[in-house]
Design a protein around this motif. Structure first.
Motif, short mmCIF file in Angstrom:
data_model
loop_
_atom_site.label_atom_id
_atom_site.label_comp_id
_atom_site.label_asym_id
_atom_site.label_seq_id
_atom_site.Cartn_x
_atom_site.Cartn_y
_atom_site.Cartn_z
N THR A 156 0.84 -1.21 0.00
CA THR A 156 0.00 0.00 0.00
C THR A 156 0.87 1.25 0.00
N TYR A 163 2.50 1.71 -3.48
CA TYR A 163 1.73 2.28 -4.59
C TYR A 163 1.38 3.75 -4.32
N ALA A 196 -1.31 9.71 11.16
CA ALA A 196 -1.11 8.45 11.92
C ALA A 196 0.25 7.85 11.56
N GLY A 248 -1.31 10.92 17.37
CA GLY A 248 -2.15 11.27 18.51
C GLY A 248 -1.41 11.41 19.83
N VAL A 298 -6.79 8.34 8.00
CA VAL A 298 -7.59 8.53 9.23
C VAL A 298 -9.03 8.89 8.85
N GLY A 306 -8.26 5.70 3.55
CA GLY A 306 -8.89 4.91 4.60
C GLY A 306 -9.69 5.78 5.54
N GLY A 307 -10.32 5.12 6.50
CA GLY A 307 -11.18 5.83 7.44
C GLY A 307 -11.07 5.25 8.84
N SER A 359 -10.84 6.71 11.55
CA SER A 359 -11.68 7.45 12.50
C SER A 359 -13.15 7.45 12.07
N ARG A 365 -9.45 8.36 -4.12
CA ARG A 365 -9.73 7.43 -3.03
C ARG A 365 -9.28 6.04 -3.53
N THR A 399 -7.38 2.19 -3.72
CA THR A 399 -7.33 0.97 -2.93
C THR A 399 -6.33 0.00 -3.58
N LEU A 400 -5.68 -0.79 -2.72
CA LEU A 400 -4.57 -1.66 -3.14
C LEU A 400 -4.95 -2.56 -4.31
#
Ligand code: NAP
Length: 327
Positions: free
Chosen positions: A127, A130, A148, A173, A217, A239-240, A242, A263, A265-266
């Protein structure tokens, strides 16, 4: 018929729907091999699948990646043999002691790379690869925001951006997590649980808007990520952790400075075998030569899978969590 122990999701829900139980595994069929699993990865996509955010018919065995040793070869497989050390990602049903996998999904684990480390590397490593090579081509002078940054993907992004001559503005965080990102090469550090205006903090730290924002996040950082970009910068929502980002007014790309939003994705970056082999070869090769550090932040027996997810979802982890067959 052999037997395996696997982590099942009985129905969509919270961690209480996880069940670890034994079941039979048939001999590998055409194009498959059977693999004794040394370790399987713990990923956020498992959480989305368990919760039903990504719907999967139940019951199903959790897990998208792993590594192990080939124990049987099915008909038609000519390039793998019993005893080969292999790893994979993008293959559901991986949190199990014994799996049948299509040979086409397996890549060789280089000598000197431990199988547990290989399992920890695949999904997050490919991930990050890419994201820095293809979603946005990071190079010398690129300024990248990485949220993060002490997490699984985050640590790898920090290393891959800096290895390509880029500068990282890292968020996390806690100050302890930021220290991890700094040790990996992040130049600017922001504790997003203590700043009032995250985008302003990013711009101040970087001295300008960033070229690319890598945001896994999601819900809690998306607005600040967009506002951190330079004109014509690229927003990569991957990603999401949170929560999912709500519907979006596309005019914000205009007012933000002709921004790009993706948005990714792998699956779409490893769909062709050549591309999958290239990414896996570069990432596992970097692990083998020591230039990419894999931080196994937690190692749980499969029987304690729920505890691993409790830690991941509770923001109490750094690096990568893996499940192993026994304690
Ligand atoms: N699109 C793709 O191809 C792809 C592939 C792999 C992973 N991903 C995504 O990448 C993201 C990171 O995955 P990962 O496995 O590497 O996880 P991770 O980063 O190790 O863990 C998630 C981190 O997100 C942060 N976070 C902020 N708010 C959170 C919240 N409310 N709940 C939980 N975590 C929160 C936490 O770090 P702080 O405490 O520092 O905030 C936490 O440690 C996930 O969104 C995942 O879905 C996407």
């Amino acid at each position: 018929m052999n037997r395996a122990t696997s982590v099942f999701v009985s129905e969509p829900g919270d961690r209480s729907v996880l069940q670890v139980r034994d079941h039979e595994v048939p001999a590998p069929s055409d194009g498959e091999v059977q693999v004794e699993v040394a370790a399987a990865g713990v990923n956020f996509i498992d959480v989305y699948k368990r919760q039903g955010v990504y719907p999967v018919p139940t019951p199903f065995v959790l897990g998208e990646e792993g590594a192990g040793t080939v124990t049987a070869v099915g008909p038609g497989v000519t390039d793998l043999a019993v005893g080969d050390r292999v790893a994979w990602c993008q293959s559901s049903g991986s949190q199990s002691t014994l799996v049948n996998k299509p040979a086409l999904l397996l890549v060789p684990v280089p000598d000197g790379v431990d199988l547990e480390v290989a399992a920890a590397t695949m999904l997050q490593g490919l991930t990050a690869h890419y994201l820095v090579t293809s979603t946005y081509a990071v190079g010398p002078g690129t300024v990248a925001l990485v949220h993060a940054a002490a997490g699984g993907v985050g640590q790898l992004l920090v290393q891959m951006v800096t290895a390509r001559g880029g500068t990282v503005v890292a968020t996390a965080g806690s100050d302890e997590k930021l220290a991890i990102a700094e040790a990996l090469g992040a130049q600017h550090l922001i504790n997003y649980s203590t700043v009032d205006d995250l985008a302003a903090a990013v711009r101040t730290a970087a001295g300008r808007g960033v070229d690319v924002a890598y945001d896994g996040v999601g819900k809690s950082t998306f607005d600040a990520s967009l506002a951190s970009l330079r004109p014509r910068g690229t927003m990569v929502l991957f990603g999401g952790a949170s929560g999912q980002v709500p519907p979006f007014d596309i005019q914000r790309l205009n007012s933000g400075g002709s921004l790009f939003l993706t948005r990714p994705t792998l699956a779409h970056y490893v769909a062709e075998r050549d591309e999958y082999e290239w990414r896996a070869g570069e990432v596992l090769g970097a692990v083998a030569d020591g230039s990419l550090k894999i931080d196994v932040g937690g190692r749980y027996p499969m029987t304690e899978a729920a505890a691993a997810y409790e830690a991941l979802e509770g923001r109490r982890t750094t690096g990568k969590l893996i499940l192993v067959p026994t304690a």
